[in-house]
Design a protein around this motif. Structure first.
Motif, short mmCIF file in Angstrom:
data_model
loop_
_atom_site.label_atom_id
_atom_site.label_comp_id
_atom_site.label_asym_id
_atom_site.label_seq_id
_atom_site.Cartn_x
_atom_site.Cartn_y
_atom_site.Cartn_z
N ASP A 78 0.82 -1.21 0.00
CA ASP A 78 0.00 0.00 0.00
C ASP A 78 0.85 1.26 0.00
N ILE A 79 1.96 1.22 0.73
CA ILE A 79 2.83 2.39 0.79
C ILE A 79 3.40 2.69 -0.60
N LYS A 80 3.65 1.64 -1.37
CA LYS A 80 4.27 1.82 -2.68
C LYS A 80 3.25 2.07 -3.80
N ILE A 81 1.96 2.01 -3.47
CA ILE A 81 0.94 2.23 -4.49
C ILE A 81 1.05 3.65 -5.04
N ASP A 82 1.06 3.75 -6.35
CA ASP A 82 1.09 5.06 -7.02
C ASP A 82 -0.22 5.22 -7.77
N ILE A 83 -1.21 5.77 -7.09
CA ILE A 83 -2.54 5.90 -7.68
C ILE A 83 -2.53 6.96 -8.77
N LYS A 84 -3.06 6.59 -9.93
CA LYS A 84 -3.09 7.51 -11.08
C LYS A 84 -4.36 8.36 -11.10
N GLY A 85 -5.51 7.74 -10.77
CA GLY A 85 -6.73 8.54 -10.70
C GLY A 85 -7.91 8.01 -11.48
N GLU A 86 -7.83 6.82 -12.06
CA GLU A 86 -8.98 6.26 -12.75
C GLU A 86 -9.99 5.74 -11.73
N ILE A 87 -11.26 6.11 -11.91
CA ILE A 87 -12.30 5.74 -10.95
C ILE A 87 -13.45 5.06 -11.70
N ASP A 129 -23.08 -0.49 0.17
CA ASP A 129 -23.82 -1.69 0.54
C ASP A 129 -23.70 -2.77 -0.54
N GLN A 130 -23.76 -2.34 -1.79
CA GLN A 130 -23.67 -3.28 -2.91
C GLN A 130 -22.82 -2.68 -4.02
N GLY A 131 -22.34 -3.55 -4.89
CA GLY A 131 -21.56 -3.08 -6.02
C GLY A 131 -20.08 -2.97 -5.68
N SER A 132 -19.37 -2.17 -6.46
CA SER A 132 -17.94 -1.98 -6.20
C SER A 132 -17.49 -0.62 -6.71
N ILE A 133 -16.47 -0.09 -6.04
CA ILE A 133 -15.80 1.14 -6.48
C ILE A 133 -14.34 0.78 -6.67
N LYS A 134 -13.83 1.07 -7.86
CA LYS A 134 -12.43 0.73 -8.16
C LYS A 134 -11.65 1.99 -8.49
N VAL A 135 -10.40 2.01 -8.03
CA VAL A 135 -9.46 3.07 -8.37
C VAL A 135 -8.27 2.40 -9.05
N ASP A 136 -8.00 2.81 -10.28
CA ASP A 136 -6.94 2.19 -11.09
C ASP A 136 -7.12 0.68 -11.19
N GLY A 137 -8.39 0.24 -11.26
CA GLY A 137 -8.69 -1.17 -11.40
C GLY A 137 -8.68 -1.96 -10.11
N PHE A 175 -20.55 4.37 -13.48
CA PHE A 175 -19.88 5.30 -14.39
C PHE A 175 -18.38 5.04 -14.30
N LYS A 176 -17.64 5.64 -15.24
CA LYS A 176 -16.19 5.48 -15.24
C LYS A 176 -15.54 6.81 -15.60
N VAL A 177 -14.50 7.16 -14.85
CA VAL A 177 -13.73 8.38 -15.10
C VAL A 177 -12.28 7.98 -15.32
N LYS A 178 -11.75 8.32 -16.46
CA LYS A 178 -10.36 7.99 -16.75
C LYS A 178 -9.42 8.98 -16.08
N LYS A 179 -8.17 8.58 -15.98
CA LYS A 179 -7.15 9.44 -15.37
C LYS A 179 -7.12 10.80 -16.08
N GLY A 180 -7.15 11.88 -15.29
CA GLY A 180 -7.05 13.23 -15.82
C GLY A 180 -8.34 13.80 -16.36
N GLU A 181 -9.44 13.03 -16.33
CA GLU A 181 -10.72 13.53 -16.81
C GLU A 181 -11.46 14.28 -15.70
N MET A 182 -12.48 15.01 -16.12
CA MET A 182 -13.31 15.75 -15.17
C MET A 182 -14.74 15.24 -15.26
N LEU A 183 -15.28 14.82 -14.11
CA LEU A 183 -16.66 14.34 -14.03
C LEU A 183 -17.51 15.37 -13.29
N GLY A 184 -18.62 15.77 -13.90
CA GLY A 184 -19.58 16.64 -13.23
C GLY A 184 -20.72 15.82 -12.67
#
Length: 581
Positions: A328-337, A390-398, A358-367
C-alpha cells in the motif's frame, strides 16, 4: 509497573505503622498505671525516660507515615493518571478509526463526556478505589488480629455490626450502579446541549430565543440535578448507617471493656489500644461502602468506554498484514475511478444511491448534477470511504478501494466538502492541514489558485490571522475558498469538489472554474455543484435523481436533451444574464 509496586509497598508500610501506634500507646499507659515498685526518685526518672521514649516512637512513626503516605499518593495516583492518559489516547485514536455512521448516532457532547467525566471516574477507581480496597483488606484484617490478640470476646462484640454493613452494601450496590449510569448519561446530554447552544449562540440572538433556550437549559439542568440528588440520597443513606453501626460497637466496647479493666481481665493500656484499633477499623469498614461506590462508578464508566472500543468500523480497519502495508505504501494511484452498480443507504433507511455506474479515466473531469437530496454528496463521500457501500464496487486504477489501505487511498485524494470546516487556529494552519511541510511559496500558489491573495492581504496579520471557532471571523465565501486552497495545496491525483463555488460571487467563481479546468489532464476531478457553469468543460456529466443516474453525457449533449439538466441550465443562464446586465 515498578511505580505501582512501590506505591502499594509504601501504602502497606503506612498501614503497618498506623497499627504500631496503638501498641506504643498501650506500653505508655501500662507503664503509668501498672506500678511494680515504689515510686521513688529513681523509678520516677525511669518512668519519665520511658515516656519520652514512647513519645519519640510516636513522633518517628508519624514522620515515617507522612513520608510513605506522600510516596504512595505520588506513585499510585500518578500511575492512575498515566493509565487515564493511556485510555484517553486509546479512545481518541480508536474514535478516529470509526466510520461516519458512528458520528451520525453519537453527539459530540456524548463523546466529550467519555473523554472527561468517564475518564475521571476510571482514574478514581484505579487510584483511591484500589487504595481503599487495600486499606480494607490490610488495615482492617490486621487490626482485627490485634483486637483478637487483646481479647477475643471484645472483638466478637465489636464485629457484630459488620455483617449487617456488608449485607447492606451488597443490597444497594445495584442501585448505585444504575444511578451512576443515569448520572453519566445525563452529564453527556447536558454537555451536548450546552455545546450546541454555545455553538449556535448567534442564531439564538438573531431570533431572540434567549428566554426559550434558557428555559430549555433549566429543564435539562433540573433533570440532571434530580439524577444526582437521587444518587446522593443512596450514598447519603449508606455512610451515616455505617458510622451509626460502628458507634454502636464503640458503645458496647466501653461498657463491656470497661468492666474487664475494673476486674483486671485486661490492662488499661490494652483497653485504650483496643479502642484505637476499633477507630482504625472504622475507616476500612466505611471504605467498604465508599470503595464499592467508587468502583461501581468506575465500572460504569469503563463499560461505556469499552462499548466504544469494541465498535469496529469496517471502513476504517487497516490491514494488519505487514506485506500488505508495504504494498500500500508503494501504491502510485493515477486517478482512474469506476463505479459498478453501487447502492448505498444510511443505516438501512431508504436507498440514497441505487445501481449507480460510471467510469472516469485518469485526468478527466466528471460533473455530478442533480436536485437537492439526490445523492451527490453521498456519492462523493463513498470514494474516500467516509461511508462504505452496501452493494456493487468502487475501483481506483482497477483495484477495489476495499483492497487499498485507508491511508494510501486518502493520500491520493484532495477533498473540499460541501460545508467547509475550519479549525480555530490561523489561516495558515488551516491551509497547511493537508500538507504540514509546505513552504511559503507553495502556500502562496494555493492562495492564488483559490482567489484568496487579495483577501488575505486585507487581514491584520495576513495568513497568521486567527479566524476563531469554525472560522467565525470569515464570510461564507472566504471559508469556502480557504477550504479550496487547502485542497489545492495538497493537490493529489484525485480532486473532489462538493459544491465548491456555492458561496462565492460570479466573478470569483468564474476564476476558480478556470483554475479547475486548467487541472484537466493533470489530476482526475470530480465536481458536484448546483452551478452548472462549472460543468462546461467536463468530460462527462451524470445527473442524479433520488439516487439514480437519470441523465449522462457532455454539457452540450445534456443541454440539447431537454431534460432536468437542460431546464436547470436555461434558468441559471438567464439568471446569470440578469446579473451581468
Amino acid at each position: 509497573r515498578f511505580h505501582i509496586v512501590a506505591g502499594f509497598l509504601s501504602l502497606f508500610i503506612v498501614d503497618m505503622l498506623q497499627l504500631f501506634v496503638p501498641r506504643i500507646i498501650k506500653w505508655a499507659i501500662d507503664s503509668i498505671t501498672i506500678k511494680s515498685e515504689p515510686l521513688t526518685s529513681a523509678a520516677l526518672d525511669k518512668l519519665e525516660s520511658g515516656l519520652f521514649k514512647y513519645a519519640f516512637y510516636i513522633v518517628a512513626s508519624a514522620a515515617l507515615i507522612s513520608i510513605f503516605r506522600f510516596c504512595w499518593r505520588y506513585l499510585i495516583m500518578g500511575a492512575a493518571k498515566r493509565t487515564e492518559e493511556g485510555i484517553r489516547e486509546e479512545l481518541f485514536d480508536h474514535i478516529q478509526t470509526l466510520p461516519a455512521t458512528f458520528f451520525d448516532k453519537h453527539t459530540a457532547g456524548d463523546i466529550m463526556a467519555h473523554a472527561t467525566n468517564d475518564m475521571a471516574n476510571i482514574r478514581m477507581a484505579l487510584g483511591m478505589g484500589l487504595v481503599g480496597l487495600t486499606d480494607t483488606i490490610v488495615l482492617g484484617s490486621t487490626a482485627i488480629l490485634f483486637m483478637v490478640y487483646i481479647n477475643l470476646e471484645l472483638t466478637i462484640l465489636a464485629l457484630l455490626p459488620m455483617p449487617f454493613i456488608a449485607l447492606f452494601t451488597k443490597i444497594f450496590s445495584k442501585k448505585l450502579f444504575d444511578a451512576y449510569i443515569d448520572v453519566q448519561s445525563g452529564f453527556s446530554d447536558l454537555m451536548e446541549s450546552t455545546r450546541e447552544r454555545f455553538a449556535g449562540i448567534r442564531i439564538i440572538k438573531a431570533f431572540n430565543r434567549q428566554p426559550l433556550e434558557l428555559a430549555t437549559m433549566q429543564r435539562e439542568s433540573e433533570s440532571f440535578v434530580k439524577k444526582n440528588i437521587y444518587l446522593v440520597k443512596i450514598r447519603g443513606f449508606i455512610f451515616p448507617l455505617v458510622i451509626f453501626l460502628t458507634q454502636i460497637s464503640l458503645a458496647v466496647i466501653i461498657g463491656v471493656g470497661g468492666r474487664k479493666v475494673i476486674t483486671s481481665q485486661i490492662s488499661t493500656g490494652d483497653f485504650v489500644a483496643f479502642i484505637s484499633y476499633l477507630g482504625l477499623l472504622t475507616w476500612p469498614v466505611m471504605a467498604v461502602g465508599w470503595v464499592t461506590n467508587m468502583i461501581q462508578r468506575g465500572a460504569a464508566s469503563l463499560d461505556r468506554i469499552n462499548a466504544i472500543l469494541k465498535i469496529q468500523g469496517k471502513s476504517e480497519i487497516i490491514n494488519s498484514d505487514d506485506s500488505k502495508k508495504e504494498i500500500d505504501i508503494k501504491i502510485d494511484i493515477k486517478g482512474e475511478i469506476e463505479f459498478s452498480s453501487v447502492s448505498f443507504s444510511y443505516s438501512g433507511s431508504v436507498d440514497t444511491l441505487l445501481d449507480v455506474s460510471f467510469k472516469v479515466k485518469k485526468g478527466e473531469m466528471l460533473g455530478i448534477a442533480g436536485t437537492p437530496g439526490s445523492g451527490k454528496s453521498t456519492l462523493i463521500n463513498l470514494i474516500p470511504r467516509i461511508y462504505d457501500i452496501d452493494q456493487g464496487s468502487i475501483k481506483v486504477d482497477g483495484m477495489d478501494i476495499k483492497d487499498i489501505s485507508i491511508q494510501a487511498l486518502r493520500r491520493a485524494i484532495s477533498f473540499v466538502p460541501q460545508e467547509p470546516f475550519l479549525f480555530s487556529g490561523t489561516i495558515k494552519d488551516n491551509i497547511m492541514f493537508g500538507d504540514v511541510d509546505a513552504d511559503l511559496d507553495k502556500i502562496a500558489k494555493a492562495l492564488e489558485m483559490a482567489q484568496l491573495t487579495d483577501t488575505i492581504v486585507s487581514f491584520p496579520k495576513d495568513i497568521d490571522t486567527i479566524i476563531g471557532e469554525k472560522g467565525v471571523m470569515l464570510s461564507g465565501g472566504q471559508k469556502q475558498r480557504i477550504a479550496i486552497a487547502r485542497a489545492f495545496l495538497k493537490l493529489s491525483p484525485i480532486l473532489i469538489l462538493d459544491d465548491p463555488i456555492s458561496q462565492v460571487d460570479m466573478q470569483t467563481a468564474s476564476k476558480i472554474i478556470k483554475i479547475v479546468e486548467s487541472l484537466a489532464g493533470k489530476v482526475t476531478v470530480l465536481v458536484a455543484s448546483h452551478r452548472f457553469s462549472i460543468f462546461k468543460r467536463a468530460d462527462h456529466i451524470i445527473v442524479l435523481d433520488k439516487g439514480r443516474v437519470v441523465e449522462e453525457g457532455t454539457h452540450g449533449y445534456l443541454v440539447d436533451k431537454n431534460g432536468y439538466y437542460s431546464r436547470a441550465w436555461q434558468m441559471q443562464d438567464s439568471d446569470d444574464d440578469l446579473k451581468r446586465g
